[in-house]
Design a protein around this motif. Structure first.
Motif, PDB file in Angstrom:
ATOM      1  N   VAL A  38       0.687  -0.977   0.027  1.00 18.02           N
ATOM      2  CA  VAL A  38       0.039  -0.097   0.041  1.00 18.02           C
ATOM      3  C   VAL A  38       0.846   1.300   0.065  1.00 18.02           C
ATOM      4  CG1 VAL A  38      -1.651   1.264   1.482  1.00 18.02           C
ATOM      5  CG2 VAL A  38      -1.890  -1.144   1.194  1.00 18.02           C
ATOM      6  N   LYS A  45      -3.413   7.608   2.665  1.00 21.69           N
ATOM      7  CA  LYS A  45      -3.391   8.683   3.678  1.00 21.69           C
ATOM      8  C   LYS A  45      -3.699   7.969   4.863  1.00 21.69           C
ATOM      9  CE  LYS A  45      -6.637  10.855   1.303  1.00 21.69           C
ATOM     10  NZ  LYS A  45      -6.890  10.128   0.207  1.00 21.69           N
ATOM     11  N   PRO A  75      -5.804  10.760  -4.062  1.00 20.52           N
ATOM     12  CA  PRO A  75      -7.100  10.278  -4.510  1.00 20.52           C
ATOM     13  C   PRO A  75      -7.413   9.168  -3.336  1.00 20.52           C
ATOM     14  CG  PRO A  75      -5.494   9.742  -5.887  1.00 20.52           C
ATOM     15  CD  PRO A  75      -4.647  10.874  -4.849  1.00 20.52           C
ATOM     16  N   CYS A 110      -4.864   5.827  -1.860  1.00 16.19           N
ATOM     17  CA  CYS A 110      -3.705   6.276  -1.981  1.00 16.19           C
ATOM     18  C   CYS A 110      -2.820   6.045  -0.733  1.00 16.19           C
ATOM     19  CB  CYS A 110      -3.460   7.677  -2.563  1.00 16.19           C
ATOM     20  SG  CYS A 110      -3.563   8.649  -1.268  1.00 16.19           S
ATOM     21  N   GLU A 126      -9.967  13.329   7.882  1.00 16.11           N
ATOM     22  CA  GLU A 126     -11.006  13.877   7.159  1.00 16.11           C
ATOM     23  C   GLU A 126     -12.000  14.124   8.168  1.00 16.11           C
ATOM     24  OE1 GLU A 126     -12.438  11.727   3.806  1.00 16.11           O
ATOM     25  OE2 GLU A 126     -10.817  10.623   3.707  1.00 16.11           O
TER      26      GLU A 126
HETATM   27  N1  LIG Z   1      -7.313  -3.646   6.672  1.00 14.25           N
HETATM   28  C1  LIG Z   1      -6.829  -3.575   5.391  1.00 14.25           C
HETATM   29  N2  LIG Z   1      -6.622  -4.711   4.740  1.00 14.25           N
HETATM   30  C2  LIG Z   1      -6.173  -4.568   3.307  1.00 14.25           C
HETATM   31  N3  LIG Z   1      -6.129  -3.815   2.876  1.00 14.25           N
HETATM   32  C3  LIG Z   1      -6.319  -2.554   3.199  1.00 14.25           C
HETATM   33  C4  LIG Z   1      -6.780  -2.509   4.585  1.00 14.25           C
HETATM   34  N4  LIG Z   1      -6.941  -0.939   4.986  1.00 14.25           N
HETATM   35  C5  LIG Z   1      -6.593  -0.310   3.797  1.00 14.25           C
HETATM   36  N5  LIG Z   1      -6.231  -1.119   2.902  1.00 14.25           N
HETATM   37  C6  LIG Z   1      -5.927  -0.694   1.388  1.00 14.25           C
HETATM   38  O1  LIG Z   1      -4.901   0.235   1.426  1.00 14.25           O
HETATM   39  C7  LIG Z   1      -5.218   1.167   0.602  1.00 14.25           C
HETATM   40  C8  LIG Z   1      -4.893   2.524   1.143  1.00 14.25           C
HETATM   41  O2  LIG Z   1      -6.147   2.721   2.019  1.00 14.25           O
HETATM   42  P1  LIG Z   1      -6.417   4.129   2.951  1.00 14.25           P
HETATM   43  O3  LIG Z   1      -7.603   3.821   3.828  1.00 14.25           O
HETATM   44  O4  LIG Z   1      -4.974   4.418   3.489  1.00 14.25           O
HETATM   45  O5  LIG Z   1      -6.796   4.866   1.735  1.00 14.25           O
HETATM   46  P2  LIG Z   1      -7.075   6.599   1.872  1.00 14.25           P
HETATM   47  O6  LIG Z   1      -6.074   7.125   1.058  1.00 14.25           O
HETATM   48  O7  LIG Z   1      -7.262   6.808   3.234  1.00 14.25           O
HETATM   49  O8  LIG Z   1      -8.429   6.456   1.054  1.00 14.25           O
HETATM   50  P3  LIG Z   1      -9.737   7.456   1.308  1.00 14.25           P
HETATM   51  O9  LIG Z   1      -9.419   9.021   0.848  1.00 14.25           O
HETATM   52  O10 LIG Z   1     -10.940   6.876   0.550  1.00 14.25           O
HETATM   53  O11 LIG Z   1      -9.892   7.516   2.847  1.00 14.25           O
HETATM   54  C9  LIG Z   1      -6.527   0.796  -0.155  1.00 14.25           C
HETATM   55  O12 LIG Z   1      -6.218   0.468  -1.313  1.00 14.25           O
HETATM   56  C10 LIG Z   1      -7.110   0.049   0.825  1.00 14.25           C
HETATM   57  O13 LIG Z   1      -7.961  -0.892   0.007  1.00 14.25           O
END
Ligand SMILES: Nc1ncnc2c1ncn2[C@@H]1O[C@H](COP(=O)(O)OP(=O)(O)OP(=O)(O)O)[C@@H](O)[C@H]1O
Ligand SMILES: [Mg+2]
Lengths: 319, 277, 356
Positions: C18, C42, C37, C40, C159
């Motif tokens: 990730v 965050k 996005p 990604c 957020e």
């Molecule tokens: N517990 C988990 N197990 C497997 N994959 C995960 C897990 N948590 C997050 N991911 C994956 O890690 C990646 C990053 O997730 P993250 O929640 O950090 O995104 P984000 O940037 O916060 O997105 P958003 O803006 O939608 O909140 C995503 O592709 C998500 O599918």
């Protein structure tokens, strides 16, 4: 991690190395172990009190285990199964089991479904009605059995007299002592006791159906019957399938009512396999033979479950 | 149109009424016979209510029989089972709901398996296992057996309650300074109280009703639970209907009280667990 | 208050990577906003800093001290969740004091600290209520209050405003900015909202696909996006892009969009003759109704008034282009309009997407 980095005062200090490394390792260990610590007590108990006896029970089926006979305990191979294949009582119990399970499940399901549909509509006093109609579920099974046995008893119970009054019976007798009718006693008690289970399960499934589906369907001009067939039934189908499957298995093992109400009689007409096993173990203390019957029952039930699952898969793949 | 509506509403209410009557009639009859004095029992056997009521049967049962002992035994067994099972199931359900357990599949499979096989299979082996330990004819033995029998389902039940509580909450607590276990105890458990109540009630009722294993494991009167006591009473004095039914009413009361207290949680919670389990 | 150093952080869930090597040094008292996005990484990064997610590889240091193996409770950071994560069974006062009670702080201290925080956030009349009796904005404030009572080393926000309506969000945004000024606490803030990012941040960290694309002040990212991704992500309405070739025709710089008419450029770019490139210009920099040799005629497809200004959807040959103007004359514009792309606002990106 690099220790002894000269830029970093902390890293050089020997105390730091000694004190932090083990805590880090300990934290990792604790993190990894925590989930198992939470589930260990439950698992240990399940394994020792259910799994080990299950394995033992299977082994008993091939041994001669009689509680009162100190010389028993030897390996007898398939002897029990040979005896079993000649045992007319066993075959009768098997037929009775089918009869008992089939009618119980069918009636519980039909009446449970109707009750769930009735309770799905809001009306004044629904909460109280719900509590009252589900009350039989809370009644201990032995008491449900005794209670119905008393109701069927012409001395204190009204049922024989009522049946006689409406002409179903030629004289107010106890149906539990009538070989032709005896099985209906436990079945009726079982239906009374088991309707709430089906009703609760189906009611929850009904309430999970989005209400706007019904509204959309009425706007599209569907009548109540069409709505039931095109929305309610498809939504309920998975719940119905799994509940009926689980309940069938459960009821075919459910000997309490029979043991309490008829103890298998009259003339073994109400003996089902589960109560037969219990009788062998409890009355004759022949644990080996009882275990052999239990093993056969287990195999039959697994076969039944597999068949249902395969059938479901086949039906699903067809459309 | 309105006439049709009235007919359908009426039919609905009548059907409901029929269900209520069917559900309550046997219990009503139990109560009725238990308060019918012996003299009237046969003369007014099938009247809906006796011309005179008395508590003589209850008095007899309480004073001159061993039912108070049975009652106490059942209360101890069911209460301890309910409390222990709920504790174990909370822990295990929490682990299943929150942790990425390795081998979770096998744990769930094991628990499902225990729900599948006939418990009568275990009657003989459990007796054989417990008797050298001196746990036959003992309340402790019963509690151990009942606890094991009820833990799997209760675990699924508690898991479904934990699943309904957002993970954010305990993370917030951990950032606020709690360990995982403190977060579990101070934040998650209080929010699961309805689930705990439902589990307690469910297990209590199940243990209170259990018949086969207490028949098999208990022989003396000292450790007999209510079902065993009532059954032996029935086979010994099968004519004294008033007394038997008074005892029956006594067996009914705790289970029904528990049920009425928790039934609204049962409808919410049990089904979630029931369908899953 | 503390600095936070993130060094070569990697994160995988199982075999699924990730985050791919994040490096970031956050100074004491700085307000850093993470944008990028959805998906990604965050939240993942934020949760690793908080200790809610294990670090696969790399090191996180708070105040110079490695915290990889510390439990969240020992890191002394506060976090505000998108869902607020208020404890439903505790009153507002209890919610806010929970962290202090866990630390066995003296009762009088708790009372005064909580009262001060409540006062700052305007929560005084609500202290005995349960969270479910509060409005969204009030809950948000309680979540903030719960974070500030402790005076932690750093604040993490995931957020925090995204569940509020537009008005309230504006208001809370200003309050967060004020709070940060007051407290001067190191803060890391995740958002999807451009304006939040631009207004709050000392520095913005733009992430994409688990990699940091650019770190810089808000205006830095706006004026000098390091690559195509950042250029497209920052700014609303988004930057116009034309793919094509950079050429020198008779020594004069020209950009030939694929399949389109050549655009004469006012100044040469740092690209070799004939190389593939992408040209970008922000809608607000497109000059409308201009005159002169570099103007071209564009067809007007659609006019979108936003109240504040007007977005024009144009076609220039085969390529489409958005322009933003404050000039109300264009409200009813039809047909064609003369456009000019001023050289000082053009961005060129080479084949790999890097700005040149
Ligand atoms: N517990 C988990 N197990 C497997 N994959 C995960 C897990 N948590 C997050 N991911 C994956 O890690 C990646 C990053 O997730 P993250 O929640 O950090 O995104 P984000 O940037 O916060 O997105 P958003 O803006 O939608 O909140 C995503 O592709 C998500 O599918
Ligand atoms: Mg996120």
């Amino acid at each position: 991690m690099q220790n002894g980095n000269p830029d970093d005062g902390f890293t050089c200090s020997p105390q730091w190395r000694i004190s932090t490394r083990p805590t880090a390792a300990k934290k990792h260990l604790a993190d990894a172990l925590a989930p198992y610590l939470y589930s260990a007590p439950a698992l240990i108990l399940i394994v020792t009190v259910m799994l080990v006896p299950l394995v033992l029970g299977i082994s008993y089926a091939f041994r001669d285990i009689q509680l009162l006979n100190p010389f028993s305990g030897g390996f007898v191979g398939l002897d029990h199964f040979r005896t079993l294949s000649q045992d007319q009582n066993f075959y009768r119990a098997l037929r009775n089991t089918l009869w008992w399970t089939g009618w119980s499940v069918l009636l519980q399901f039909v009446f449970g479904l109707i009750l769930a549909l009735l309770l799905d509509k809001p009306f004044f006093g629904r909460a109280i009605v719900q509590a009252l109609v589900f009350l039989p579920w809370a009644v201990p099974s032995f008491l449900a059995g005794l209670n119905w046995a008393w109701l069927f008893n012409p001395v204190v119970g009204p049922l024989p007299h009522w049946l006689f009054a409406v002409g179903i019976m030629s004289e107010p007798n106890n149906i539990l002592s009538d070989p032709q009718l005896a099985m209906w006693g436990p079945i009726i008690a079982n239906v009374w006791w088991g309707i709430p289970f089906f009703a609760v399960t189906l009611l929850a499934a009904l309430q999970a159906i989005p209400r706007d589906l019904y509204e959309a369907a009425s706007i599209d001009g569907a009548g109540p019957v069409q709505r039931f067939i095109s929305i309610t039934l498809p939504f309920l189908a998975p719940t119905i399938a799994i509940t009926v499957l689980l309940r069938t298995v459960w009821i075919s093992n459910f000997a309490d009512l029979i043991i309490v109400m008829t103890n298998g009689g009259p003339a073994d007409r109400t003996q089902i396999v589960a109560s037969y096993i219990f009788t062998q173990a409890f009355k004759r203390l022949d644990f080996g033979y009882a275990s052999a019957i239990a093993l056969v029952l287990l195999v039959l039930l697994i076969t039944y479950s597999m068949l249902i699952v395969v059938l479901r898969q086949w039906l699903l793949s067809k459309d | 149109m309105t006439a049709k509506r009235i007919v359908s509403v009426l039919a609905h209410r009548l059907a409901i009424l029929a269900y209520v009557a069917f559900a309550l009639f046997p219990l009503y009859w139990l109560l009725k016979v238990s308060v019918t004095p012996n003299k009237l029992l046969y003369s007014e056997g099938i009247k809906m209510w006796p011309s005179r009521t008395s508590f003589e049967h209850f008095e007899f049962v309480l004073k001159h029989s061993e039912f108070p002992t049975f009652f106490k035994n059942s209360l101890i067994v069911s209460g301890s089972t309910a409390v222990i099972v709920t504790m174990l199931a909370s822990l295990a359900g929490y682990a299943l709901s929150r942790f990425n357990l390795r081998g979770k599949f096998w744990i769930v499979a094991l628990m499902l398996l225990t729900q599948m096989f006939p418990l009568v299979m275990l009657v003989a082996p459990i007796f054989k296992m417990l008797s050298p330990l001196g746990l036959t004819n003992s309340l402790t033995g019963l509690v151990i057996v009942y606890t094991a029998f009820n833990v799997p389902f209760a675990t699924f039940l508690m898991q479904s309650f934990f699943d309904g509580i957002p993970k954010d909450l305990e993370e917030a607590a951990m950032i606020d300074g709690a360990t995982q276990f403190v977060a579990f105890r101070q934040i998650i458990l209080p929010l699961t109280l309805p689930g705990i109540a439902a589990t307690l009630g469910f297990v209590f009722t199940a243990a209170w009703s259990e018949l086969l294993f207490s028949l098999m494991l208990i022989s003396g009167n000292d450790a007999a639970t209510f079902p065993v006591g009532l059954l032996s009473f029935v086979s010994k004095f099968s004519v004294d209907f008033g007394q038997m039914m008074a005892a029956g009413v006594m067996a009914l009361v705790p289970a029904c009280l528990f049920f009425l207290l928790i039934q609204r949680y049962l409808v919410q919670g049990l089904t979630a667990g029931a369908v899953k389990g | 208050m503390a600095s936070i150093d993130i060094a070569a952080i990697h994160k995988s869930y199982g075999i699924h990577p990730v985050l791919h090597g994040i490096d970031l040094a956050i100074k004491d008292g700085e307000f850093v906003v993470l944008v990028g996005p959805s998906g990604c990484g965050k939240s993942t990064l934020l949760r690793m800093i908080a200790g809610l997610e294990a670090v696969t590889d790399g090191e996180i240091r708070i105040d110079g001290k490695r915290v990889n193996d510390l439990a969240p409770k020992d890191r002394d950071i506060a976090m505000v969740f998108q869902s607020y994560a208020l404890y439903p069974h505790m009153s507002v006062a209890k919610n806010m004091s929970y962290s202090l009670r866990l630390r066995k702080t003296a009762k009088e201290t708790i009372a005064s600290v909580v009262a001060r925080a409540a006062n700052k956030l305007g929560l005084d009349p609500l202290m005995e209520r349960r969270p479910k009796a509060l409005s969204g904005g009030q809950r948000q404030r309680v979540a903030m209050g719960r974070a500030i009572v402790r005076e932690p080393k750093a604040f993490l926000f995931d957020e925090p405003l995204s569940n509020l309506d537009a008005r309230l969000r504006e208001q809370m945004r200003a309050e967060i900015k004020k709070l940060h000024k007051d407290l001067g606490a190191t803060s890391i803030y995740v958002t999807h909202d451009q304006i939040e990012a631009m207004t709050l941040a000392d520095r913005i960290v733009a992430m994409h696909g688990g990699i940091i694309q650019q770190v810089g002040s808000p205006l830095d990212l706006y004026d000098n996006p390091a690559n195509l991704f950042v250029a497209g992500f920052i700014g609303s309405p988004g930057m116009n892009f034309f793919e094509g070739r950079y050429m020198l025709v008779d020594g004069k710089p020209v950009f030939a969009p694929t399949g389109g008419v050549e655009l004469a450029l006012e100044a040469p770019a740092n690209l070799s003759d004939g190389s593939r490139a992408t040209l970008g210009i922000r809608p607000e920099h497109v000059v409308l109704g201009a005159e002169g040799p570099e103007t071209q005629m564009a067809a007007i497809d659609l006019v979108e008034p936003t109240g504040f200004g007007i977005i024009l959807h144009l076609t220039l040959g085969p390529v489409s282009l958005n322009a933003f103007t404050l000039d109300r004359r264009f409200l009813n514009a039809t047909g064609t309009v003369a456009v000019r792309l001023p050289a000082n606002h053009l961005h060129f990106f080479d084949e790999s997407g890097r700005k040149v």
